[in-house]
Motif scaffolding. Sequence first.
Motif, short mmCIF file in Angstrom:
data_model
loop_
_atom_site.label_atom_id
_atom_site.label_comp_id
_atom_site.label_asym_id
_atom_site.label_seq_id
_atom_site.Cartn_x
_atom_site.Cartn_y
_atom_site.Cartn_z
N CYS A 286 0.84 -1.22 0.00
CA CYS A 286 0.00 0.00 0.00
C CYS A 286 0.86 1.26 0.00
O CYS A 286 0.60 2.20 -0.75
CB CYS A 286 -0.92 0.01 1.21
SG CYS A 286 -2.25 -1.18 1.14
N ASP A 287 1.90 1.27 0.83
CA ASP A 287 2.79 2.43 0.90
C ASP A 287 3.54 2.63 -0.41
O ASP A 287 3.68 3.76 -0.89
CB ASP A 287 3.80 2.27 2.05
CG ASP A 287 3.16 2.36 3.42
OD1 ASP A 287 1.98 2.77 3.52
OD2 ASP A 287 3.83 1.97 4.40
N SER A 288 4.01 1.54 -1.00
CA SER A 288 4.74 1.63 -2.26
C SER A 288 3.85 2.14 -3.39
O SER A 288 4.26 2.98 -4.19
CB SER A 288 5.31 0.25 -2.62
OG SER A 288 6.09 0.32 -3.77
N VAL A 289 2.61 1.65 -3.45
CA VAL A 289 1.67 2.10 -4.47
C VAL A 289 1.36 3.58 -4.28
O VAL A 289 1.35 4.36 -5.25
CB VAL A 289 0.37 1.25 -4.45
CG1 VAL A 289 -0.72 1.87 -5.31
CG2 VAL A 289 0.67 -0.17 -4.91
N ALA A 290 1.12 4.00 -3.05
CA ALA A 290 0.83 5.42 -2.77
C ALA A 290 1.99 6.30 -3.20
O ALA A 290 1.79 7.36 -3.80
CB ALA A 290 0.53 5.61 -1.29
N ASN A 291 3.22 5.87 -2.92
CA ASN A 291 4.41 6.64 -3.33
C ASN A 291 4.51 6.73 -4.85
O ASN A 291 4.82 7.78 -5.40
CB ASN A 291 5.68 6.02 -2.76
CG ASN A 291 5.79 6.21 -1.26
OD1 ASN A 291 5.17 7.10 -0.69
ND2 ASN A 291 6.57 5.36 -0.63
N ALA A 292 4.27 5.61 -5.54
CA ALA A 292 4.36 5.59 -7.01
C ALA A 292 3.29 6.48 -7.63
O ALA A 292 3.55 7.18 -8.61
CB ALA A 292 4.25 4.16 -7.53
N ILE A 293 2.09 6.48 -7.07
CA ILE A 293 1.01 7.34 -7.57
C ILE A 293 1.41 8.80 -7.45
O ILE A 293 1.25 9.58 -8.39
CB ILE A 293 -0.31 7.07 -6.82
CG1 ILE A 293 -0.88 5.72 -7.26
CG2 ILE A 293 -1.32 8.18 -7.06
CD1 ILE A 293 -2.07 5.24 -6.44
#
Length: 92
Positions: A33-40
Amino acid sequence: MDTTYIKAHHEMEERYARLVFEYFTNNQRKEICDSVANAIELLDIAPSLTVTPTKNQAGEYSIEFHDDYDKESHKFFESLIKDLKINRCDVD
């Protein structure tokens, strides 16, 4: 110590792309979740996201791109795989 790694599955078809992370612990789910939020935020891309619990702490995190004319999914998926330190991704 948990030795179960996040599993990644990728599929593509013309302008459709999907990456599914299979997680086994709540910590892994939070990491994804954290990685996806950062990539977004970093790439300013908004894919479709679905989180599906399958067992007690396990589940699947699906990221989909529909009508991906510009192939934005490639850089997004590459960023996630690198950030999560995944060294193998199954292709369906």
